[in-house]
Design a protein around this motif. Structure first.
Motif, PDB file in Angstrom:
ATOM      1  N   ASN A   1      -0.555  -5.209  -6.912  1.00  0.00           N
ATOM      2  CA  ASN A   1      -0.297  -4.729  -5.559  1.00  0.00           C
ATOM      3  C   ASN A   1      -1.591  -4.483  -4.792  1.00  0.00           C
ATOM      4  O   ASN A   1      -1.660  -4.712  -3.588  1.00  0.00           O
ATOM      5  CB  ASN A   1       0.536  -3.445  -5.605  1.00  0.00           C
ATOM      6  CG  ASN A   1       2.011  -3.736  -5.828  1.00  0.00           C
ATOM      7  OD1 ASN A   1       2.739  -4.097  -4.907  1.00  0.00           O
ATOM      8  ND2 ASN A   1       2.447  -3.593  -7.076  1.00  0.00           N
ATOM      9  N   THR A   2      -2.623  -4.016  -5.486  1.00  0.00           N
ATOM     10  CA  THR A   2      -3.914  -3.794  -4.844  1.00  0.00           C
ATOM     11  C   THR A   2      -4.500  -5.105  -4.343  1.00  0.00           C
ATOM     12  O   THR A   2      -5.004  -5.190  -3.213  1.00  0.00           O
ATOM     13  CB  THR A   2      -4.896  -3.144  -5.839  1.00  0.00           C
ATOM     14  OG1 THR A   2      -4.377  -1.874  -6.254  1.00  0.00           O
ATOM     15  CG2 THR A   2      -6.264  -2.951  -5.202  1.00  0.00           C
TER      16      THR A   2
ATOM     17  N   GLN B   1       0.808  -1.219   0.000  1.00  0.00           N
ATOM     18  CA  GLN B   1       0.000   0.000   0.000  1.00  0.00           C
ATOM     19  C   GLN B   1       0.841   1.270   0.000  1.00  0.00           C
ATOM     20  O   GLN B   1       0.638   2.162  -0.828  1.00  0.00           O
ATOM     21  CB  GLN B   1      -0.943   0.010   1.215  1.00  0.00           C
ATOM     22  CG  GLN B   1      -2.055  -1.026   1.142  1.00  0.00           C
ATOM     23  CD  GLN B   1      -3.049  -0.893   2.292  1.00  0.00           C
ATOM     24  OE1 GLN B   1      -2.801  -0.205   3.277  1.00  0.00           O
ATOM     25  NE2 GLN B   1      -4.170  -1.555   2.175  1.00  0.00           N
TER      26      GLN B   1
ATOM     27  N   PRO C   1       3.992   2.083  -0.875  1.00  0.00           N
ATOM     28  CA  PRO C   1       4.775   2.529  -2.032  1.00  0.00           C
ATOM     29  C   PRO C   1       3.922   3.067  -3.181  1.00  0.00           C
ATOM     30  O   PRO C   1       4.421   3.836  -4.009  1.00  0.00           O
ATOM     31  CB  PRO C   1       5.525   1.262  -2.460  1.00  0.00           C
ATOM     32  CG  PRO C   1       5.483   0.355  -1.280  1.00  0.00           C
ATOM     33  CD  PRO C   1       4.192   0.652  -0.604  1.00  0.00           C
ATOM     34  N   PHE C   2       2.647   2.693  -3.224  1.00  0.00           N
ATOM     35  CA  PHE C   2       1.808   3.058  -4.367  1.00  0.00           C
ATOM     36  C   PHE C   2       0.631   3.951  -3.980  1.00  0.00           C
ATOM     37  O   PHE C   2      -0.265   4.190  -4.769  1.00  0.00           O
ATOM     38  CB  PHE C   2       1.290   1.782  -5.050  1.00  0.00           C
ATOM     39  CG  PHE C   2       2.383   0.873  -5.494  1.00  0.00           C
ATOM     40  CD1 PHE C   2       3.077   1.107  -6.669  1.00  0.00           C
ATOM     41  CD2 PHE C   2       2.757  -0.217  -4.717  1.00  0.00           C
ATOM     42  CE1 PHE C   2       4.103   0.273  -7.074  1.00  0.00           C
ATOM     43  CE2 PHE C   2       3.781  -1.060  -5.111  1.00  0.00           C
ATOM     44  CZ  PHE C   2       4.458  -0.810  -6.292  1.00  0.00           C
ATOM     45  N   GLN C   3       0.652   4.424  -2.734  1.00  0.00           N
ATOM     46  CA  GLN C   3      -0.366   5.366  -2.239  1.00  0.00           C
ATOM     47  C   GLN C   3      -1.789   4.806  -2.406  1.00  0.00           C
ATOM     48  O   GLN C   3      -2.702   5.503  -2.816  1.00  0.00           O
ATOM     49  CB  GLN C   3      -0.233   6.714  -2.960  1.00  0.00           C
ATOM     50  CG  GLN C   3       1.120   7.374  -2.731  1.00  0.00           C
ATOM     51  CD  GLN C   3       1.315   8.619  -3.572  1.00  0.00           C
ATOM     52  OE1 GLN C   3       0.838   8.699  -4.706  1.00  0.00           O
ATOM     53  NE2 GLN C   3       2.024   9.596  -3.037  1.00  0.00           N
ATOM     54  N   ILE C   4      -1.944   3.529  -2.054  1.00  0.00           N
ATOM     55  CA  ILE C   4      -3.260   2.889  -2.078  1.00  0.00           C
ATOM     56  C   ILE C   4      -3.869   3.046  -0.693  1.00  0.00           C
ATOM     57  O   ILE C   4      -3.647   2.236   0.209  1.00  0.00           O
ATOM     58  CB  ILE C   4      -3.153   1.400  -2.471  1.00  0.00           C
ATOM     59  CG1 ILE C   4      -2.501   1.277  -3.849  1.00  0.00           C
ATOM     60  CG2 ILE C   4      -4.521   0.737  -2.469  1.00  0.00           C
ATOM     61  CD1 ILE C   4      -2.217  -0.155  -4.278  1.00  0.00           C
TER      62      ILE C   4
ATOM     63  N   LYS D   1      -6.442   5.655  -8.312  1.00  0.00           N
ATOM     64  CA  LYS D   1      -5.943   5.069  -7.072  1.00  0.00           C
ATOM     65  C   LYS D   1      -7.054   4.918  -6.039  1.00  0.00           C
ATOM     66  O   LYS D   1      -7.026   4.000  -5.207  1.00  0.00           O
ATOM     67  CB  LYS D   1      -4.796   5.918  -6.515  1.00  0.00           C
ATOM     68  CG  LYS D   1      -3.524   5.812  -7.343  1.00  0.00           C
ATOM     69  CD  LYS D   1      -2.351   6.498  -6.677  1.00  0.00           C
ATOM     70  CE  LYS D   1      -1.070   6.288  -7.488  1.00  0.00           C
ATOM     71  NZ  LYS D   1       0.107   6.919  -6.856  1.00  0.00           N
TER      72      LYS D   1
ATOM     73  N   GLU E   1       5.710  -3.551  -9.764  1.00  0.00           N
ATOM     74  CA  GLU E   1       5.265  -2.198 -10.078  1.00  0.00           C
ATOM     75  C   GLU E   1       3.832  -2.183 -10.607  1.00  0.00           C
ATOM     76  O   GLU E   1       3.286  -1.121 -10.877  1.00  0.00           O
ATOM     77  CB  GLU E   1       6.201  -1.568 -11.125  1.00  0.00           C
ATOM     78  CG  GLU E   1       7.636  -1.384 -10.658  1.00  0.00           C
ATOM     79  CD  GLU E   1       7.758  -0.385  -9.521  1.00  0.00           C
ATOM     80  OE1 GLU E   1       6.895   0.510  -9.433  1.00  0.00           O
ATOM     81  OE2 GLU E   1       8.716  -0.504  -8.734  1.00  0.00           O
ATOM     82  N   ASP E   2       3.228  -3.355 -10.730  1.00  0.00           N
ATOM     83  CA  ASP E   2       1.868  -3.460 -11.251  1.00  0.00           C
ATOM     84  C   ASP E   2       0.875  -3.012 -10.182  1.00  0.00           C
ATOM     85  O   ASP E   2       0.780  -3.619  -9.107  1.00  0.00           O
ATOM     86  CB  ASP E   2       1.589  -4.906 -11.667  1.00  0.00           C
ATOM     87  CG  ASP E   2       0.269  -5.047 -12.408  1.00  0.00           C
ATOM     88  OD1 ASP E   2      -0.784  -4.830 -11.785  1.00  0.00           O
ATOM     89  OD2 ASP E   2       0.299  -5.376 -13.608  1.00  0.00           O
ATOM     90  N   LEU E   3       0.126  -1.944 -10.479  1.00  0.00           N
ATOM     91  CA  LEU E   3      -0.796  -1.385  -9.493  1.00  0.00           C
ATOM     92  C   LEU E   3      -1.903  -2.364  -9.113  1.00  0.00           C
ATOM     93  O   LEU E   3      -2.257  -2.500  -7.937  1.00  0.00           O
ATOM     94  CB  LEU E   3      -1.413  -0.084 -10.018  1.00  0.00           C
ATOM     95  CG  LEU E   3      -0.579   1.189  -9.873  1.00  0.00           C
ATOM     96  CD1 LEU E   3      -1.299   2.369 -10.501  1.00  0.00           C
ATOM     97  CD2 LEU E   3      -0.297   1.467  -8.402  1.00  0.00           C
TER      98      LEU E   3
END
Length: 318
Positions: free
Chosen positions: A140-141, A53, A55-58, A203, A135-137
């Motif tokens: 990662n979600t 979460q 690193p990707f601002q989720i 996001k 790096e896949d959003l």
């Protein structure tokens, strides 16, 4: 009159009765086991949070999501900020909800999550060959929801909460009667909307997906896979039906008389609990015995007792 060895059981408060009926060492062991589960669950939730979460601002709702938004403007320790925000919430929960055990378990979860979050933020990038893992959003979600939800489920299973928005959600439910699930949704979606304005709506959509997945996984960990079905059968042949079900499915059957409100005719209702794999056989038996029978099959999460199900283990006497 009471026998010589019979103990008088207090009637005021279920917790007092529980302490009286179960040996003290078993209660202490169970309490320590629960707190250990909360610490392990908090560590796992923190791992999912830091790894997928942050690193990707989720910002998938909750105080952890709010911290991601705050960190965009104020670079501060994630764990420390989580603890500082939760302190007034825990105090508010203590006065509004009561229950020292609830507050203690929540405090253990908050402190553990805060400590593990800071440890993972500090050491994960150095310990891993590649950080973040992907790096896949979308990927990662999905893993953010699964790993965080699994950790949260362990915390709930141990009788605690992960703190944050769960406290105001419970207070809202207590004072307004608002359903708890909807209270969670209101508080979490407010933070996701805020993240949408700060970061991007893409996001925010991913955060909503992570929130939903986390809820599903935590429910799965808390309750397990539903392997049990309950059946209610209204029939004119109760004896034949019950005997056939007991003989063919090896399950117990309960029966009682019912009266149709419209027809005012008396019938018998049978109640039977079966495993999911037996539903097909159940329907076949009911139709074979009485094709005019009324059958309702519902889901049940767990079943304990005889007739092929897991037995409940009584507390050992000292």
């Amino acid at each position: 009159m009471k026998g010589k060895n019979e103990k008088s059981v207090p009637v005021n408060g279920s917790r007092r009765r529980l302490k009286y009926l179960i040996p003290k060492w078993q209660l202490v062991t169970r309490f320590l086991s629960q707190q250990s589960g909360i610490v392990i669950g908090s560590a796992l939730a923190a791992l999912g949070y830091v790894l997928f979460q942050l690193p990707f601002q989720i910002a998938a709702g909750g105080i952890s999501g709010l911290i991601i938004v705050i960190n965009n403007y104020i670079p501060v320790s994630v764990g420390l900020l989580y603890m500082l925000i939760n302190i007034p919430l825990i105090i508010w929960g203590y006065y509004s909800l009561g229950g020292l055990r609830f507050i203690f378990s929540t405090s253990v979860s908050v402190v553990s999550f805060s400590v593990f979050s800071d440890i993972f933020v500090r050491y994960l990038p150095d310990m891993m060959r590649r950080y973040p893992v992907s790096e896949d959003l979308l990927l990662n979600t999905i893993y953010a929801g699964v790993v965080f939800g699994f950790g949260a489920g362990l915390i709930y299973r141990a009788g605690g909460t992960i703190g944050g928005t769960s406290i105001p959600a419970r207070i809202l439910q207590k004072h307004t009667g608002f359903p708890l699930s909807q209270s969670y949704m209101v508080t979490d979606m407010a933070i996701i909307l805020l993240a949408g304005f700060v970061f991007s709506w893409e996001k925010a959509m991913l955060a909503t997906l992570a929130l939903l997945l986390g809820g599903m996984v935590s429910d799965f960990v808390l309750e397990g896979v539903s392997q049990v079905r309950i059946a209610m059968i209204i029939t004119e042949h109760p004896k034949m039906m019950s005997h056939t079900l007991m003989n063919e499915l090896q399950r117990g059957v309960s029966t009682w008389s019912v009266t149709g409100a419209y027809t005012e005719q008396s019938r018998s209702m049978l109640y039977c609990t079966v495993r999911r794999s037996q539903v097909s056989d159940l329907k076949y038996i009911v139709s074979a015995v009485d094709e005019k029978a009324f059958l309702v099959i519902g889901n049940a999460q767990q079943a304990y007792g005889g007739f092929g199900f897991t037995h409940l283990k009584p507390a050992k006497k000292t």
